[in-house]
Design a protein around this motif. Structure first.
Motif, PDB file in Angstrom:
ATOM      1  N   GLU A  83      -6.101  14.441  -3.242  1.00  0.00           N
ATOM      2  CA  GLU A  83      -6.611  13.080  -3.133  1.00  0.00           C
ATOM      3  C   GLU A  83      -6.015  12.365  -1.913  1.00  0.00           C
ATOM      4  N   PRO A  84      -6.767  11.443  -1.323  1.00  0.00           N
ATOM      5  CA  PRO A  84      -6.198  10.620  -0.259  1.00  0.00           C
ATOM      6  C   PRO A  84      -5.294   9.550  -0.848  1.00  0.00           C
ATOM      7  N   ARG A  85      -4.265   9.211  -0.120  1.00  0.00           N
ATOM      8  CA  ARG A  85      -3.455   8.061  -0.504  1.00  0.00           C
ATOM      9  C   ARG A  85      -4.241   6.813  -0.151  1.00  0.00           C
ATOM     10  N   ASP A  86      -4.156   5.808  -0.951  1.00  0.00           N
ATOM     11  CA  ASP A  86      -4.912   4.588  -0.713  1.00  0.00           C
ATOM     12  C   ASP A  86      -4.387   3.873   0.527  1.00  0.00           C
ATOM     13  N   GLN A 118     -10.436  15.220   7.851  1.00  0.00           N
ATOM     14  CA  GLN A 118     -11.857  14.991   7.598  1.00  0.00           C
ATOM     15  C   GLN A 118     -12.640  16.293   7.700  1.00  0.00           C
ATOM     16  N   GLN A 132      -4.954  10.077   8.529  1.00  0.00           N
ATOM     17  CA  GLN A 132      -4.957   9.651   7.130  1.00  0.00           C
ATOM     18  C   GLN A 132      -3.841  10.368   6.379  1.00  0.00           C
ATOM     19  N   GLN A 133      -3.521   9.846   5.204  1.00  0.00           N
ATOM     20  CA  GLN A 133      -2.514  10.474   4.357  1.00  0.00           C
ATOM     21  C   GLN A 133      -3.192  11.042   3.108  1.00  0.00           C
ATOM     22  N   PHE A 134      -2.901  12.315   2.840  1.00  0.00           N
ATOM     23  CA  PHE A 134      -3.468  13.013   1.682  1.00  0.00           C
ATOM     24  C   PHE A 134      -2.344  13.716   0.933  1.00  0.00           C
ATOM     25  N   GLU A 161       0.375  13.657   6.494  1.00  0.00           N
ATOM     26  CA  GLU A 161      -0.403  12.786   7.368  1.00  0.00           C
ATOM     27  C   GLU A 161      -1.086  13.625   8.448  1.00  0.00           C
TER      28      GLU A 161
END
Length: 331
Positions: A103-106, A135, A115-117, A131
């Motif tokens: 899941e991605p971090r909000d 995508q 992005q952070q996942f 990080e």
């Protein structure tokens, strides 16, 4: 996977598994293909970017190594209904790296950048917050090389669209960038809508497929075939043969080198610096044919219709011109 930078050239198979899809990309020499999609060419740039992004991603902090808590982060895997997206890299049958993408971090306030996942290496019980640019599409069709041909509109000198009965609609470059007309009326040509000549001449510019299948698996049946010939100022001729079958446009393509058919290059076109040398065009012919000749492409309606236009559907009288909608028709 910092070691992946040194191993990238060894990777020749990538497997993808998720709730949405499961497929494999394989590399033969320098070309990636999709075995589950007729061995059609994959997007080479997209694959290279994914490998770099995987190598470049970095761990922010450690998370759980308890398998019972994996599902909270989405890193349980893709087996037995798991929600993860699992990407595995191989050198032949030897695994090089495997990512379980959760899941991605909000980061709702973030609009750009990495992005952070939540992630896990598939040979590691420990999960992490990482990080990077994650995508990666889980859908096979998004990895296809969707570009069929890419010929700059400015190179086009002439287009002939030939109906099965021999009737031909001809479009010629008027010697200026983006200006086209018929040989008879030239600047006084009245197209069915103002931009039509520009659109037809640009049919080969960043032309993309909707679907593709091997030539030997396709039959046009009794559908009529319209031939469109695109001739550039530097001697490239691209021939499209298009039919309308069961509500869709289907085209095949091939290229030729036709230096004797080219008209004199107008100064306004020569100054654009888009034309190629004879050697470059001959190489281009080989590259185009190697890529497109084995395939039948399903085209979008806008391009497919333009590849089949009769003269009566190209030019008209002034009082019958279709008004352009705000923003044009688009493609």
């Amino acid at each position: 996977f910092p070691e992946l930078f040194e191993q990238m050239s060894d990777v020749n198979k990538i497997t993808f598994k998720s709730e949405q899809d499961e497929f494999v990309l394989t590399r033969d020499n320098a070309t990636w293909t999709i075995g589950d999609y007729h061995n059609y060419r994959a997007d080479q740039d997209l694959i290279r970017r994914m490998l770099v992004d995987l190598a470049d991603a970095r761990i922010i902090e450690q998370k759980t190594d308890n398998p019972e808590l994996y599902s909270v982060l989405g890193v349980e895997g893709a087996e037995d209904g798991g929600s993860s997206f699992v990407i595995t890299l191989f050198n032949d049958e030897q695994q090089v790296a495997g990512l379980v993408l959760g899941e991605p971090r909000d980061l709702s306030a973030q609009t750009a950048g990495p992005q952070q996942f939540y992630v896990r290496r598939d040979d590691d019980e420990r999960s992490y917050l990482a990080e990077g640019y994650f995508q990666f599409s889980p859908m096979m069709l998004n990895w296809i090389d969707g570009m069929i041909i890419d010929i700059a509109r400015e190179r086009i000198a002439r287009v002939d669209i030939i109906q099965p009965n021999g009737n031909t609609a001809t479009l010629v470059n008027l010697g200026q960038k983006d200006k086209f007309g018929t040989p008879e009326d030239r600047e006084n040509t009245i197209f069915r809508y103002e931009q039509l000549g520009y659109d037809i001449a640009g049919s080969l510019y960043q032309m993309r497929l909707e679907d593709v299948q091997p030539v030997e698996d396709f039959s046009r049946g009794d559908a009529e075939v319209v031939r469109a010939e695109f001739l550039t100022y530097d001697g490239l001729k691209v021939i499209a043969e298009t039919s309308f079958n069961d509500g869709f446009y289907f085209s095949t393509f091939r290229a030729e080198y036709a230096p004797d058919a080219t008209p004199e290059v107008p100064q306004a076109i020569a100054s654009l610096d888009v034309l190629k040398t004879a050697e470059q065009v001959q190489q281009e012919v080989e590259q185009i044919n190697q890529k497109v000749e084995p395939w039948v492409y399903r085209m979008g309606g806008f391009v497919g219709n333009n590849l089949m236009r009769a003269k009566s559907d190209m030019v008209t009288e002034q009082d019958k011109v279709i008004p352009m909608p705000a923003g044009g028709f688009g493609r």
